[in-house]
Scaffold this motif. Structure first.
Motif, PDB file in Angstrom:
ATOM      1  N   THR A 184      -0.574  12.781   3.587  1.00  0.00           N
ATOM      2  CA  THR A 184       0.282  12.280   2.512  1.00  0.00           C
ATOM      3  C   THR A 184       1.370  11.368   3.053  1.00  0.00           C
ATOM      4  O   THR A 184       1.685  10.328   2.446  1.00  0.00           O
ATOM      5  CB  THR A 184       0.918  13.455   1.756  1.00  0.00           C
ATOM      6  OG1 THR A 184      -0.110  14.305   1.247  1.00  0.00           O
ATOM      7  CG2 THR A 184       1.770  12.957   0.594  1.00  0.00           C
ATOM      8  N   LEU A 185       1.973  11.747   4.174  1.00  0.00           N
ATOM      9  CA  LEU A 185       3.083  10.973   4.737  1.00  0.00           C
ATOM     10  C   LEU A 185       2.698   9.531   5.021  1.00  0.00           C
ATOM     11  O   LEU A 185       3.539   8.631   4.929  1.00  0.00           O
ATOM     12  CB  LEU A 185       3.574  11.640   6.029  1.00  0.00           C
ATOM     13  CG  LEU A 185       4.384  12.926   5.877  1.00  0.00           C
ATOM     14  CD1 LEU A 185       4.699  13.526   7.238  1.00  0.00           C
ATOM     15  CD2 LEU A 185       5.670  12.662   5.106  1.00  0.00           C
ATOM     16  N   LEU A 186       1.449   9.297   5.351  1.00  0.00           N
ATOM     17  CA  LEU A 186       0.995   7.937   5.646  1.00  0.00           C
ATOM     18  C   LEU A 186       0.256   7.314   4.480  1.00  0.00           C
ATOM     19  O   LEU A 186       0.374   6.104   4.233  1.00  0.00           O
ATOM     20  CB  LEU A 186       0.100   7.930   6.883  1.00  0.00           C
ATOM     21  CG  LEU A 186      -0.360   6.570   7.409  1.00  0.00           C
ATOM     22  CD1 LEU A 186       0.843   5.687   7.730  1.00  0.00           C
ATOM     23  CD2 LEU A 186      -1.240   6.724   8.635  1.00  0.00           C
ATOM     24  N   ALA A 187      -0.490   8.120   3.714  1.00  0.00           N
ATOM     25  CA  ALA A 187      -1.351   7.566   2.659  1.00  0.00           C
ATOM     26  C   ALA A 187      -0.543   6.982   1.502  1.00  0.00           C
ATOM     27  O   ALA A 187      -0.927   5.947   0.931  1.00  0.00           O
ATOM     28  CB  ALA A 187      -2.299   8.650   2.147  1.00  0.00           C
ATOM     29  N   ILE A 188       0.564   7.617   1.121  1.00  0.00           N
ATOM     30  CA  ILE A 188       1.350   7.096  -0.010  1.00  0.00           C
ATOM     31  C   ILE A 188       1.979   5.741   0.325  1.00  0.00           C
ATOM     32  O   ILE A 188       1.832   4.783  -0.446  1.00  0.00           O
ATOM     33  CB  ILE A 188       2.396   8.130  -0.462  1.00  0.00           C
ATOM     34  CG1 ILE A 188       1.700   9.253  -1.246  1.00  0.00           C
ATOM     35  CG2 ILE A 188       3.473   7.470  -1.323  1.00  0.00           C
ATOM     36  CD1 ILE A 188       2.636  10.280  -1.828  1.00  0.00           C
ATOM     37  N   PRO A 189       2.703   5.602   1.460  1.00  0.00           N
ATOM     38  CA  PRO A 189       3.221   4.249   1.762  1.00  0.00           C
ATOM     39  C   PRO A 189       2.125   3.227   2.027  1.00  0.00           C
ATOM     40  O   PRO A 189       2.297   2.039   1.728  1.00  0.00           O
ATOM     41  CB  PRO A 189       4.097   4.473   3.004  1.00  0.00           C
ATOM     42  CG  PRO A 189       3.709   5.789   3.547  1.00  0.00           C
ATOM     43  CD  PRO A 189       3.227   6.597   2.409  1.00  0.00           C
ATOM     44  N   LEU A 190       0.964   3.656   2.570  1.00  0.00           N
ATOM     45  CA  LEU A 190      -0.140   2.715   2.733  1.00  0.00           C
ATOM     46  C   LEU A 190      -0.675   2.251   1.380  1.00  0.00           C
ATOM     47  O   LEU A 190      -1.063   1.091   1.222  1.00  0.00           O
ATOM     48  CB  LEU A 190      -1.266   3.357   3.547  1.00  0.00           C
ATOM     49  CG  LEU A 190      -1.161   3.274   5.068  1.00  0.00           C
ATOM     50  CD1 LEU A 190      -2.309   4.027   5.718  1.00  0.00           C
ATOM     51  CD2 LEU A 190      -1.128   1.830   5.548  1.00  0.00           C
ATOM     52  N   THR A 191      -0.692   3.154   0.407  1.00  0.00           N
ATOM     53  CA  THR A 191      -1.107   2.762  -0.946  1.00  0.00           C
ATOM     54  C   THR A 191      -0.176   1.693  -1.491  1.00  0.00           C
ATOM     55  O   THR A 191      -0.609   0.711  -2.122  1.00  0.00           O
ATOM     56  CB  THR A 191      -1.111   3.986  -1.883  1.00  0.00           C
ATOM     57  OG1 THR A 191      -2.027   4.959  -1.381  1.00  0.00           O
ATOM     58  CG2 THR A 191      -1.522   3.591  -3.295  1.00  0.00           C
ATOM     59  N   ALA A 192       1.136   1.860  -1.243  1.00  0.00           N
ATOM     60  CA  ALA A 192       2.099   0.864  -1.706  1.00  0.00           C
ATOM     61  C   ALA A 192       1.926  -0.457  -0.974  1.00  0.00           C
ATOM     62  O   ALA A 192       1.962  -1.532  -1.585  1.00  0.00           O
ATOM     63  CB  ALA A 192       3.522   1.396  -1.501  1.00  0.00           C
ATOM     64  N   ALA A 193       1.727  -0.389   0.361  1.00  0.00           N
ATOM     65  CA  ALA A 193       1.663  -1.615   1.161  1.00  0.00           C
ATOM     66  C   ALA A 193       0.349  -2.352   1.004  1.00  0.00           C
ATOM     67  O   ALA A 193       0.327  -3.583   0.883  1.00  0.00           O
ATOM     68  CB  ALA A 193       1.890  -1.272   2.640  1.00  0.00           C
ATOM     69  N   VAL A 194      -0.779  -1.623   0.998  1.00  0.00           N
ATOM     70  CA  VAL A 194      -2.104  -2.250   1.015  1.00  0.00           C
ATOM     71  C   VAL A 194      -2.660  -2.444  -0.391  1.00  0.00           C
ATOM     72  O   VAL A 194      -3.143  -3.524  -0.752  1.00  0.00           O
ATOM     73  CB  VAL A 194      -3.079  -1.413   1.869  1.00  0.00           C
ATOM     74  CG1 VAL A 194      -4.479  -2.009   1.830  1.00  0.00           C
ATOM     75  CG2 VAL A 194      -2.577  -1.323   3.308  1.00  0.00           C
ATOM     76  N   THR A 195      -2.603  -1.383  -1.199  1.00  0.00           N
ATOM     77  CA  THR A 195      -3.206  -1.453  -2.535  1.00  0.00           C
ATOM     78  C   THR A 195      -2.325  -2.202  -3.527  1.00  0.00           C
ATOM     79  O   THR A 195      -2.794  -3.065  -4.272  1.00  0.00           O
ATOM     80  CB  THR A 195      -3.484  -0.030  -3.064  1.00  0.00           C
ATOM     81  OG1 THR A 195      -4.334   0.650  -2.136  1.00  0.00           O
ATOM     82  CG2 THR A 195      -4.146  -0.081  -4.433  1.00  0.00           C
ATOM     83  N   LEU A 196      -1.009  -1.877  -3.545  1.00  0.00           N
ATOM     84  CA  LEU A 196      -0.107  -2.479  -4.526  1.00  0.00           C
ATOM     85  C   LEU A 196       0.608  -3.710  -3.998  1.00  0.00           C
ATOM     86  O   LEU A 196       1.240  -4.431  -4.778  1.00  0.00           O
ATOM     87  CB  LEU A 196       0.923  -1.442  -4.978  1.00  0.00           C
ATOM     88  CG  LEU A 196       0.354  -0.186  -5.652  1.00  0.00           C
ATOM     89  CD1 LEU A 196       1.483   0.757  -6.055  1.00  0.00           C
ATOM     90  CD2 LEU A 196      -0.486  -0.552  -6.872  1.00  0.00           C
ATOM     91  N   GLN A 197       0.545  -3.956  -2.674  1.00  0.00           N
ATOM     92  CA  GLN A 197       1.148  -5.148  -2.071  1.00  0.00           C
ATOM     93  C   GLN A 197       2.631  -5.291  -2.425  1.00  0.00           C
ATOM     94  O   GLN A 197       3.104  -6.356  -2.834  1.00  0.00           O
ATOM     95  CB  GLN A 197       0.391  -6.403  -2.523  1.00  0.00           C
ATOM     96  CG  GLN A 197      -1.025  -6.497  -1.999  1.00  0.00           C
ATOM     97  CD  GLN A 197      -1.070  -6.769  -0.498  1.00  0.00           C
ATOM     98  OE1 GLN A 197      -0.431  -7.693  -0.005  1.00  0.00           O
ATOM     99  NE2 GLN A 197      -1.817  -5.952   0.235  1.00  0.00           N
ATOM    100  N   VAL A 198       3.392  -4.197  -2.259  1.00  0.00           N
ATOM    101  CA  VAL A 198       4.807  -4.227  -2.622  1.00  0.00           C
ATOM    102  C   VAL A 198       5.605  -4.917  -1.525  1.00  0.00           C
ATOM    103  O   VAL A 198       5.140  -5.094  -0.398  1.00  0.00           O
ATOM    104  CB  VAL A 198       5.346  -2.798  -2.853  1.00  0.00           C
ATOM    105  CG1 VAL A 198       4.551  -2.095  -3.942  1.00  0.00           C
ATOM    106  CG2 VAL A 198       5.319  -1.979  -1.571  1.00  0.00           C
ATOM    107  N   ASP A 199       6.854  -5.272  -1.852  1.00  0.00           N
ATOM    108  CA  ASP A 199       7.726  -5.886  -0.860  1.00  0.00           C
ATOM    109  C   ASP A 199       8.561  -4.810  -0.170  1.00  0.00           C
ATOM    110  O   ASP A 199       8.453  -3.613  -0.459  1.00  0.00           O
ATOM    111  CB  ASP A 199       8.624  -6.948  -1.496  1.00  0.00           C
ATOM    112  CG  ASP A 199       9.499  -6.392  -2.624  1.00  0.00           C
ATOM    113  OD1 ASP A 199       9.709  -5.161  -2.671  1.00  0.00           O
ATOM    114  OD2 ASP A 199       9.979  -7.196  -3.442  1.00  0.00           O
TER     115      ASP A 199
END
Length: 457
Positions: free
Chosen positions: A30-45
């Motif tokens: 979870t610690l890595l998957a949630i921010p990866l979802t934001a960075a890779v899937t949602l392309q957030v800033d």
């Protein structure tokens, strides 16, 4: 007299341990998957990433002190069971929302916030539950087995999360962690031993007064004050680094999710190596020099992150080396600091000291996440990593310029309030420590499982 069996033959502990092991892996994923979802899937800033990380840790600031009191006044297993089930449900919602094309950074941040709330409720109950499950003479063996699971998960978890995110997708990795929590809840549900309800104290004092005593004791002690300020400074700037590192690695360095997991796994391997070396180094150098040297090394290592460059193999090697050396240094220091905290704190104040310590050292984490997002969006990702590295190195100065540096060995254990360190604690604490000392001795064993849970200290 019958011979005491190993906990391998203890049915309830075995199913609890199995469930906890699965949950430890779920937490690391979870610690890595949630921010990866934001960075890779949602392309957030960077700013959105900062808000996400801040909300993930906000419950540690808001709820920790009160959750500890609640856990002491109710049965712990039901709290743990409900919290684990709720974490599974919340995390399972992330891939479902993505499948329905409804996942946004707002929904992801809300899920991270809720998961953090249930994590706090679980953690404060988990640390106090084991004495209700096994006999007192089995506590050391039980804590040791649980710590092994935590260490293995910390080593393998980040790499597994990165591999799952690369093989499937980051949001599918979140689903795997939800399944892990569901399995953990099953293990808790299979425990048969009945947990006795807590005794109602006849002279129970207001919660605010007890919390205030813990805070005054922690900050009235020069040694504890240095440790908690170091931990708070380190944690705040570590979140600055963590907030922008995923964006920096995936966007500016072109690293895949799996490669990011392997790099971060270097820190977990370093922590494991540090735990094996800590006692030997301390015996040779002494407690104070070991803490100071290890802290300086561990806090200086992150400067390699923004400095790393060159051909791709060299880049990856330098990044892994940075996290590995940082893990070794901070773990060696952490083990000494935890032992020091246990020794100088009276038994009757250990629980409140720990709550005060965690409240401060983890309470600044949301600030670090927001600062990382603001700096990353304002001055750029790589310059922000340099700011984080400078802040991390500066955190070691709290220890270097404290009385800890001159200590050759641990001081004698405190049976009452530590001499000269409980300034401001209300009269009557000594009597309270004497009354509660025997009942609270188990806290020293229970705190062992916190060593890898905190960044430093």
């Amino acid at each position: 007299m019958t011979e005491r069996r190993s906990l391998w033959g203890h049915r309830d502990f075995t199913v609890f341990w199995a469930g906890d092991t699965v949950a430890q892996f779920g937490s690391q994923i979870t610690l890595l998957a949630i921010p990866l979802t934001a960075a890779v899937t949602l392309q957030v800033d960077a700013r959105a990433m900062g808000v996400l990380n801040a909300l993930s840790y906000l419950p540690f600031l808001v709820l920790t002190l009160f959750a500890g009191v609640w856990a002491d006044r109710s049965r712990r297993r039901p709290v743990m069971l409900v919290s684990t089930v709720c974490r599974a449900i919340v995390l399972a919602g992330v891939p479902l929302l993505y499948a329905a094309d409804l996942l946004t950074i707002g929904w992801l941040s809300f899920a991270a916030l809720l998961a953090g709330v249930f994590t706090v409720l679980f953690e404060v109950s988990y640390q106090a539950y084991l004495p209700s499950l096994v006999d007192r003479e089995d506590l050391l063996e039980g804590n040791s087995k649980l710590q092994v699971s935590a260490s293995v998960a910390q080593v393998a978890g980040p790499a597994l999360a990165g591999w799952l995110a690369g093989w499937l997708s980051p949001q599918d990795a979140v689903l795997i962690s939800a399944i892990a929590f569901a399995v953990s809840a099953t293990g808790l549900g299979l425990v048969r031993r009945r947990e006795e309800p807590p005794e109602r104290a006849r002279d129970r004092r207001p919660v605010r007064r007890e919390i205030a005593e813990g805070l005054r004791f922690t900050f009235g002690n020069r040694v504890l004050r240095a440790c908690v300020l170091e931990a708070a400074t380190y944690n705040m700037f570590w979140l600055v680094l963590e907030t922008v590192f995923l964006l920096y690695a995936t966007r500016e360095r072109g690293m895949s999710a799996g490669t990011v997991g392997l790099v971060l796994g270097g820190g977990a391997v370093g922590s494991l190596v540090g735990s094996l070396l800590a006692k030997r180094i301390s015996e040779r150098l002494g407690v104070g020099p070991t803490v100071s040297l290890a802290m300086v090394v561990g806090c200086a290592a992150p400067v390699l992150v923004p400095l790393a460059g060159g051909p791709r193999p060299l880049l990856l090697a330098l990044l892994v080396l940075s996290f590995f050396v940082g893990g070794v240094g901070t773990m060696v220091a952490n083990i000494q600091v935890v032992s020091l905290r246990q020794t100088i704190t009276p038994n009757a104040l250990l629980g409140r000291m720990n709550a005060s310590y965690r409240f401060v050292s983890w309470g600044v984490v949301p600030v670090g996440a927001l600062l990382g997002g603001w700096l990353g969006g304002g001055i750029g990702l790589r310059p922000t990593l340099f700011v984080a590295a400078a802040g991390l190195f500066a955190s070691a100065l709290w220890i270097v310029f404290s009385p800890i540096r001159a200590m050759r060995e641990l001081p004698p254990a405190a049976d009452g309030p530590a001499d000269g360190v409980a300034d401001g604690v209300e009269d009557g604490t000594a009597d309270e420590a004497d009354r509660a000392g025997k009942a609270d001795r188990v806290d020293r064993l229970g705190e062992q499982d916190e060593q890898n849970a905190e960044t430093v200290g």
